[in-house]
Write a protein that holds these residues in place. Structure first.
Motif, PDB file in Angstrom:
ATOM      1  N   THR A 114       7.286  -1.645 -11.325  1.00  0.00           N
ATOM      2  CA  THR A 114       8.646  -1.485 -10.871  1.00  0.00           C
ATOM      3  C   THR A 114       8.955  -2.362  -9.662  1.00  0.00           C
ATOM      4  OG1 THR A 114       7.922   0.443  -9.639  1.00  0.00           O
ATOM      5  CG2 THR A 114       9.004   0.836 -11.739  1.00  0.00           C
ATOM      6  N   SER A 115       7.942  -2.692  -8.875  1.00  0.00           N
ATOM      7  CA  SER A 115       8.212  -3.552  -7.722  1.00  0.00           C
ATOM      8  C   SER A 115       8.567  -4.965  -8.170  1.00  0.00           C
ATOM      9  CB  SER A 115       7.025  -3.569  -6.763  1.00  0.00           C
ATOM     10  OG  SER A 115       5.878  -4.046  -7.409  1.00  0.00           O
ATOM     11  N   MET A 116       7.994  -5.416  -9.273  1.00  0.00           N
ATOM     12  CA  MET A 116       8.351  -6.740  -9.809  1.00  0.00           C
ATOM     13  C   MET A 116       9.783  -6.730 -10.339  1.00  0.00           C
ATOM     14  SD  MET A 116       5.803  -8.653  -9.347  1.00  0.00           S
ATOM     15  CE  MET A 116       5.011  -9.777 -10.423  1.00  0.00           C
TER      16      MET A 116
ATOM     17  N   PHE B 231      -4.301   0.545   1.815  1.00  0.00           N
ATOM     18  CA  PHE B 231      -3.906   0.378   3.210  1.00  0.00           C
ATOM     19  C   PHE B 231      -3.315  -1.004   3.468  1.00  0.00           C
ATOM     20  CE2 PHE B 231      -6.965   3.924   3.920  1.00  0.00           C
ATOM     21  CZ  PHE B 231      -6.006   4.837   4.298  1.00  0.00           C
ATOM     22  N   LEU B 232      -3.778  -2.027   2.740  1.00  0.00           N
ATOM     23  CA  LEU B 232      -3.179  -3.355   2.870  1.00  0.00           C
ATOM     24  C   LEU B 232      -1.732  -3.335   2.388  1.00  0.00           C
ATOM     25  CD1 LEU B 232      -3.544  -6.384   3.516  1.00  0.00           C
ATOM     26  CD2 LEU B 232      -4.182  -6.673   1.124  1.00  0.00           C
ATOM     27  N   GLY B 233      -1.491  -2.736   1.232  1.00  0.00           N
ATOM     28  CA  GLY B 233      -0.133  -2.627   0.718  1.00  0.00           C
ATOM     29  C   GLY B 233       0.755  -1.803   1.614  1.00  0.00           C
TER      30      GLY B 233
ATOM     31  N   ILE C 284       0.973  -4.287  -4.243  1.00  0.00           N
ATOM     32  CA  ILE C 284      -0.441  -4.170  -3.852  1.00  0.00           C
ATOM     33  C   ILE C 284      -0.884  -2.713  -3.903  1.00  0.00           C
ATOM     34  CG2 ILE C 284      -2.076  -4.474  -1.944  1.00  0.00           C
ATOM     35  CD1 ILE C 284      -0.458  -6.964  -1.140  1.00  0.00           C
ATOM     36  N   MET C 285      -0.021  -1.807  -3.442  1.00  0.00           N
ATOM     37  CA  MET C 285      -0.375  -0.387  -3.533  1.00  0.00           C
ATOM     38  C   MET C 285      -0.482   0.055  -4.987  1.00  0.00           C
ATOM     39  SD  MET C 285       1.446   1.736  -0.463  1.00  0.00           S
ATOM     40  CE  MET C 285       3.097   1.106  -0.617  1.00  0.00           C
TER      41      MET C 285
END
Length: 102
Positions: free
Chosen positions: A1-3, A67-69, A35-36
């Motif tokens: 969904t982020s894309m 955690f990076l995302g 990333i998440m």
């Protein structure tokens, strides 16, 4: 969904509401949530067919990816809040401020 959301922002980037939402930061939020979302891939690795060492590495990878995302997404949100705060503080002092994305 982020894309899908990133594509939507790209398609409607000339819309006034999207422009005011600062598309650059919206893209960064999309990257962070992507990333998440990738975190689900190492979660699918089990130790039955691949060995305990690979399962241990996958478990470590899960926390790093999440955690990076999270950090990428919230750094964009905090940057947007900082910019808005800077605008409001300059209005209190009756100063004109120009804020741009670098």
């Amino acid at each position: 969904t982020s894309m899908v959301f990133a594509a939507w922002v790209f398609l409607y980037r000339e819309n006034r509401a999207v422009k005011l939402s600062q598309p650059f930061f919206l893209y960064i939020i999309c990257v962070g949530t992507f990333i998440m979302g990738i975190t689900i891939i190492p979660l699918s690795i089990d130790d039955f067919g691949r060995g305990k060492e690979m399962a241990s590495e996958a478990c470590t990878c899960v926390s790093w990816l999440f955690f990076l995302g999270f950090t990428v997404s919230f750094s964009a949100i905090f940057s947007k809040i900082w910019r808005i705060n800077k605008l409001y503080r300059s209005a209190e002092q009756c100063k004109r401020v120009s804020i741009s994305t670098r």
